[in-house]
Each structure stands twice: as structure tokens, then as C-alpha cells.
Write an enzyme that holds these catalytic residues in place. Structure first.
Site, PDB file in Angstrom:
ATOM      1  N   ASP A  36       0.954  -1.102   0.126  1.00  8.67           N
ATOM      2  CA  ASP A  36      -0.096  -0.134  -0.129  1.00  8.67           C
ATOM      3  C   ASP A  36       0.896   1.136   0.062  1.00  8.67           C
ATOM      4  O   ASP A  36       2.144   1.331   0.362  1.00  8.67           O
ATOM      5  CB  ASP A  36      -0.989  -0.037   1.218  1.00  8.67           C
ATOM      6  CG  ASP A  36      -0.217   0.190   2.602  1.00  8.67           C
ATOM      7  OD1 ASP A  36       0.911   0.387   2.263  1.00  8.67           O
ATOM      8  OD2 ASP A  36      -0.942   0.168   3.593  1.00  8.67           O
ATOM      9  N   GLY A  82       0.892   3.890   1.920  1.00  6.71           N
ATOM     10  CA  GLY A  82       1.098   4.518   3.425  1.00  6.71           C
ATOM     11  C   GLY A  82      -0.143   5.465   3.748  1.00  6.71           C
ATOM     12  O   GLY A  82      -0.299   6.161   4.778  1.00  6.71           O
ATOM     13  N   GLY A  83      -0.472   6.285   2.544  1.00  8.15           N
ATOM     14  CA  GLY A  83      -1.753   7.150   2.862  1.00  8.15           C
ATOM     15  C   GLY A  83      -2.797   6.646   3.924  1.00  8.15           C
ATOM     16  O   GLY A  83      -3.080   7.616   4.896  1.00  8.15           O
ATOM     17  N   GLN A 111     -11.977   6.897  -4.407  1.00  6.08           N
ATOM     18  CA  GLN A 111     -12.690   7.385  -3.223  1.00  6.08           C
ATOM     19  C   GLN A 111     -14.039   7.725  -3.541  1.00  6.08           C
ATOM     20  O   GLN A 111     -14.452   7.277  -4.813  1.00  6.08           O
ATOM     21  CB  GLN A 111     -11.801   8.478  -2.685  1.00  6.08           C
ATOM     22  CG  GLN A 111     -10.243   7.755  -2.130  1.00  6.08           C
ATOM     23  CD  GLN A 111     -10.571   7.052  -0.959  1.00  6.08           C
ATOM     24  OE1 GLN A 111     -11.798   6.799  -0.409  1.00  6.08           O
ATOM     25  NE2 GLN A 111      -9.532   6.273  -0.475  1.00  6.08           N
ATOM     26  N   ASP A 131      -7.583  -7.960   0.945  1.00  7.84           N
ATOM     27  CA  ASP A 131      -6.669  -8.153   2.016  1.00  7.84           C
ATOM     28  C   ASP A 131      -7.293  -7.762   3.432  1.00  7.84           C
ATOM     29  O   ASP A 131      -8.180  -6.717   3.418  1.00  7.84           O
ATOM     30  CB  ASP A 131      -5.314  -6.907   1.786  1.00  7.84           C
ATOM     31  CG  ASP A 131      -5.561  -5.696   2.293  1.00  7.84           C
ATOM     32  OD1 ASP A 131      -6.270  -4.883   1.654  1.00  7.84           O
ATOM     33  OD2 ASP A 131      -5.291  -5.327   3.485  1.00  7.84           O
ATOM     34  N   HIS A 150      -4.160 -21.758  10.391  1.00  9.76           N
ATOM     35  CA  HIS A 150      -5.484 -21.973  10.144  1.00  9.76           C
ATOM     36  C   HIS A 150      -6.317 -20.951   9.583  1.00  9.76           C
ATOM     37  O   HIS A 150      -6.884 -21.039   8.688  1.00  9.76           O
ATOM     38  CB  HIS A 150      -6.265 -22.512  11.566  1.00  9.76           C
ATOM     39  CG  HIS A 150      -7.710 -22.704  11.222  1.00  9.76           C
ATOM     40  ND1 HIS A 150      -8.157 -23.777  10.589  1.00  9.76           N
ATOM     41  CD2 HIS A 150      -8.731 -21.881  11.432  1.00  9.76           C
ATOM     42  CE1 HIS A 150      -9.378 -23.731  10.449  1.00  9.76           C
ATOM     43  NE2 HIS A 150      -9.813 -22.634  10.882  1.00  9.76           N
TER      44      HIS A 150
END
Lengths: 383, 383
Positions: A95, A97-98, A196, A273, A342
């Protein structure tokens, strides 16, 4: 725009918008839909790269914000890049970092060319703009770099949101130009844009179309999972994906529960993610087809069964709920390791099943049945 | 006395008292001299049983005191015994819990038939005597059970020490009788006696000879590593081993540094356990042939080398000092896992080398050279 890097859309579901795809990167192929384990500080917490391989991880995440503060992206570059540094030779998405600047850092100041902030570790001053995040991600050797964006909070008034979307668009274009000028794209790295627009459908559509015109190798839906209820989150994803190019991969950042992943696959999302499976593992919570299971519960004290019978991972093959519960209560590090193995495998295997059902053409009914069993089980367990 | 279980003394060194042996247990053969990783609460902290196998662990320890308090030995028995519970199918030695009662528990009260104490976890009252420790170790399914003893502190006046040695002898005899009467020995489990006597050579000799007459399958030197300086510790070991039967394995409990292990091998000790390599690993300290290395040190910030070049373990094959230092400073769990793998492998590999040099007949000069390099390097690093 991209050369080595590209995406093949292999199949689109008929009764849902689910897609089966294949993403090529400098470090190998990723079959989508896919879940990406999160390796914030150069490690997926509590597990080794060998564990990640064993459970079928195809691609993992690294965090620009954290790695830039510690140990520093120049050090990672000097040690041969993030892949070599952390001993993971598969694809890595980083990513920009924003998001962390907005969620973790102290004393943010927004400037036209980026964000000034103080480190959450030692209070030192830092600055992240398009130039910085692209340099850092090049230092890391990221296979998929993300543009820097401004992630508005939820809820957010329309003017603030429109201004954030404008700024994000300008920064995205700058990131794209830097990636082209420096040869980053030509060398086969991907750069993904981030859409966005918060809860405003028209702003999301506008952002999606404008970014699509810039022809990025992939697109993320940002600004979700920032506190809004699930229906709102799904609405935002559904308000974005139709306006993204079909032939590019789509990624929702920071999501979600197993049912949420399946619902977003049905909306046409390819990549996910989330820290959820790793974070809750370290607190004794594990996922099963019948909902989450809290191993601290007394009912598992003498339970000889594995977490999920027949699930082929190291934890389920070798250890009982009773043993894992003991490790959790004794606060043993091995608890975190075994439960993380797991939970990540559960997520990865869920995406494997999703891919198979998209290929088989029955994703719609399959994912509804799966979610129903999961939610029924979750209710029964919490009763 | 034993049936399945026995010890073959394969070779005795000529220039030292070092021995090369082979111990048979219900769960396989142990080549001695050997180091045994410590798995206090049913796990060697921070590593999986698969990791333990990979680095060549032959036998591990479990702790009666801890496992009896949590999760309870009956639960472990009901789950198929400690081997199955923790997923380790190799040999397991369990201590009797006596040492922990003296070092961890609250409000001890010594009685003729055992020790009453309060749990360090929840303050609950417990009692451990010969009957209890043999029942618990049978529940655990221990391959090598230890007798319960009274470990006097250091320093200790002669009368207190003699009384402790008397009590320990009586308890050892009771443990032996219980093990015979219950069929524990006939089923091939070992029971080891523990020689006490503190710093009094005559008391140690007396205890060693009296216990030898009871014909135990093995003997431990207890009451060492309780705060005394190293020369005193080695003197006590040297005052005990000559009075133990040559054809039985010998074990010093809770020791020690790499040079200490080599010195004790030279005194004729065959088996060792110690929390040192695992405990310091979780604090960033690793072992090398040139002494211990503190990875927190700034000098390793950009060091691309493995901890020890050419050492064939997962950590040294895949990760640089720079990366491991980063994990330590970022307080990542993976640091504990990777450094534990290395430190345990270092200890196990040191014992493998010792076995080879005893076989080759050059153990004396080899171990002196090894210790000299280690201590010279340690001095240089701390300078």
C-alpha cells in the site's frame, strides 16, 4: 501502459458479477479471486514464509508507512529489496501508506503535494506525497504499488469528500507519470489507482471513470471499512465496480469477514486483504464453515477434534481444539502461530472454492448457501 | 529393572570422561551426548514440532509442575497423552515438578510424604509427593520420568543439605517402587533418580552410591545451576559422576551455556536441558561459534550475512542479520520463532559435533579449541 504485467479475465459469472482471473507479476502468477495475507512490518505476524507457502498463499501485502519508518526503505533496497529481505519470493503488493497516515500518524498536515505527519513510533517528522510513495515502493521492489490517496472518514460531508477525491485524482495521475518516467511500469511492476468518494455514488462514479481514463494496470475501491455498516460498505463497492474497466483487476482494501469476501466477489471484486484473520488468531478466535469459534470457551476444554475436520493445514492435521485452547490460555506464542496458519488457510481455501465455483458456473447459489450455513452456525454458537 | 528401555555405552573417551551412548525409549532412540529443548507448558516456546524435527531434535522436555496445574494431567491423559496432545511423536522426558515447587510456587510446606504449595497461577492449594508425581507422569505418558526430590538452595548449611538428601533418597525409593508396582517400568518407561548434596562432596558421593544401589535406568545431577559460580558447579558435577554406574545415562538438569555443555560432556555427562537458548532467543540474543551475538546492536543494522554462515537451519538459510534485527526491534513474533530455531539448532548441532569427536577420539583437544574460539569471540564482541 504495462508491459510484462497484465491481467487475463478468464470467465465472468452469469448470475452474479463474479470473475475468474489471472494476474501476472514480476514474481509469478496470481489466480483471482484471491485473499492476500497482510505482512505489515516485513512479516505476516507469527508465521514463516514457509508456512505461507504451505497454506497456498499466492501474494502478500507489505506496508509502505511502516517499512519506511522502520527499518527504512533504503535499507530494504540495500538488502536486495523486500522479497529477499523477508524471504518471500512470490508477488508482493504494497500500500502507499496514505491510509496509515490518516489512521496511525500524529499531527497530520495536508499540503498540495502530499501529507506531513509525525511517526507513531518516535514522533519524528515525515512527508509522503506521490514522489515519496513511488520512490519508497520502488525501493521495496513492490510487484503492485498503490497510489497515494486521501481517505475521507465516515461519515463525511460532500464538500470535504469531493475535495479529497480531487486531490486523490491529482496524486494518482502524478504517481502514474512518475511510474512511467522512472521505468517502473516498463519493468513490469503494476501501479493500482484507488477510487474514493465515500457514500456519494456520483462522486464514486466520477472518480472511477476519471481514473479509468488514465489506464492503470488495476483499481482499488478505497474508503471502505472505515466504520460504516456492512450494507453501506457493499453499496459503495457496488456503486464503484460497474464503472471500472472489466479487463483490469479490482481490489477492495482492508476487507473483510468471510461472508463479506464472498459478497464482494459477487460484486466483481478480485482481490482482498485484511488483518482480521491474523489479528483475531492471536486472540484465540478461529474461523470455521459454521462461523467463528472462540477457543477460550470452556466447551472446547476436552474437545479432541481439530478446528475443522478434514481441512488440510498443519494446525488441523496435528492438533486438537483442547490443545489449542490450552496454548491460548497459557498465552503461548505457538497459539498465535498455529491459529494464524489455520485462519489464513481458511481464507485462502475459501477463495480457492470461490474460483472453482465461478469456473463451474454455480457461484451464485454456492455462495448464498455457504453464507447461510456460516451465519446460522455463528448464531447458534453465540446463543 | 527396565525391560524395553535401556542404554548402550558405545564408547568412552580416553583423554576425558566423555561418553558416546544410545538410549532406547518407547518413542525411539536418543544418541548421546544430547541437548533436550524445553517444552514447559506442552510446547517448546515459539516453535512447532515440525521445526523441532527439522533441526534434529531427538528428545524434548515437559514440565510436570506446569502441566499438572494447566491444563491438568488427567486432561492430557484423556487426549491421548502428552505426545499426541502436543503433536510430538519422539521421546519426552518430564521433570517431577519438585524444582518448580521450590522456585515458582508460593507458601511451600514440606511434609514427610511430599510438599504442599500454592499454584503461582491462581493460588490454589496442591500437593506433590512420590505418589502424585508418578501418577502425573504416567498420565502424561512420559518416556523418562524423574523422581521428586528436594533441591536445597545455594549456599546451604550441611545439616539442611543432609536432611534434604535423606528425604530425596526416601522419595526416590518410593518413586521406584511405585513405578515397579504399577507396571510403568515394565512397559518400557524410564525413571531417573536425582543426586543432591549441594557443595558437599561426601554427601554427593553418599547419595550417588545409595541411589546407584537402587538400580535406576538413569541418574541426574540435581541442585546445580541454582546460583553458584561455574567452577563450583563443575566441581559438584565432577564430585558426582564418578560414583554413578557407567552403564547408565547421566543428566545434568537445567544447564547451561555452550562451553558449559562441552565441559560437562568431558566430565561424563550424557544429557542436558536448559531454557537458555530459547529464552534469550526471545530477547534477540543468538549463539555463534564466536560467542553470543546481540542482534539489537546497531552494528548489524545493514549486515546481509546470516547469523552463522553455512549453518543448515531455516533461519540461517533464509534471513540476514539485518532482517532479524528489524524483527527484534519491531517486536515481531517471528523474531522469537526464527531466533529460537537458530539457537536450538546451534545447541543440537554442537552436541552432534561432540558425538562425532568422541567417536573420532579427539574430543579433548577439539572441545578445548572450540571453547577458546567461543570465549575469545565473546570477549571481542563485548569490547
Amino acid at each position: 501502459m504495462a508491459s510484462v504485467a497484465h491481467f487475463d479475465l478468464l470467465k465472468t459469472d452469469t448470475s452474479t458479477a463474479a470473475r475468474r482471473g489471472r494476474l501476472r507479476t514480476r514474481h509469478g502468477v496470481v489466480e483471482t479471486p484471491i485473499f492476500m495475507p497482510v505482512g505489515t512490518q516485513g512479516t505476516v505476524k507469527a508465521v514463516t514464509p514457509a508456512h505461507l507457502r504451505e497454506i497456498g498463499s499466492q501474494i502478500i501485502l507489505g506496508n509502505t508507512y511502516h517499512l519506511n519508518l522502520r527499518p527504512g526503505s533504503e535499507l530494504v533496497r540495500d538488502m536486495g529489496g523486500l522479497h529477499r529481505f523477508m524471504g518471500w519470493d512470490g508477488p508482493i503488493l504494497t500500500d502507499s501508506g496514505g491510509f496509515q497516515v490518516f489512521s496511525l500518524a500524529k499531527l497530520r498536515r495536508l499540503k498540495p503535494d502530499g501529507i506531513e505527519f509525525q511517526s507513531h513510533i518516535d514522533g519524528a517528522r515525515h512527508f509522503l506525497g506521490p514522489r515519496e510513495v513511488m520512490r519508497i515502493q520502488a525501493n521495496l521492489g513492490s510487484d503492485i504499488a498503490m497510489v497515494i490517496d486521501e481517505c475521507p472518514p465516515w461519515p463525511c460531508d460532500r464538500d470535504t469528500c469531493a475535495a479529497a477525491a480531487d486531490r486523490s485524482h491529482r496524486w494518482a495521475e502524478q504517481c502514474r507519470n512518475i511510474a512511467a518516467d522512472t521505468g517502473f511500469l516498463a519493468a513490469g511492476h503494476h501501479v493500482f489507482a484507488i477510487v474514493q468518494g465515500s457514500t456519494y455514488d456520483d462522486l464514486r462514479r466520477q472518480a472511477a471513470e476519471a481514473l479509468s481514463a488514465l489506464d492503470f494496470p488495476g483499481y482499488a475501491v478505497g474508503g471502505v471499512s472505515v466504520g460504516e455498516p456492512e450494507p453501506e460498505m457493499l453499496k459503495q463497492v457496488g456503486a464503484t465496480t460497474p464503472f471500472l474497466p472489466a479487463e483490469k483487476p479490482r481490489y477492495t482494501m482492508g476487507l473483510g469477514t468471510p461472508p463479506q469476501l464472498l459478497k464482494m466477489v459477487a460484486l466483481g471484486v478480485d482481490m482482498f486483504d485484511c488483518v482480521l484473520p491474523t489479528r483475531v488468531a492471536r486472540n484465540g478466535l478461529v474461523f470455521t464453515p459454521d462461523g467463528p469459534m472462540n477457543l477460550r470457551n470452556e466447551r472446547y476444554r476436552a474437545d479432541p477434534q481439530p478446528i475443522v475436520s478434514g481441512l488440510d493445514n498443519y494446525t488441523c492435521r496435528n492438533f486438537s481444539r483442547a490443545y489449542l485452547r490450552h496454548l491460548v490460555l497459557a498465552e503461548e506464542m505457538l497459539a498465535g502461530t498455529l491459529l494464524t496458519i489455520h485462519n489464513l488457510h481458511f481464507y485462502l481455501d475459501l477463495m480457492r472454492q470461490a474460483r472453482e465455483h465461478i469456473e463451474a458456473g454455480d457461484y451464485g447459489p454456492w455462495h448464498r448457501t455457504w453464507i447461510e450455513r456460516y451465519e446460522t452456525g455463528a448464531k447458534a454458537r453465540s446463543a
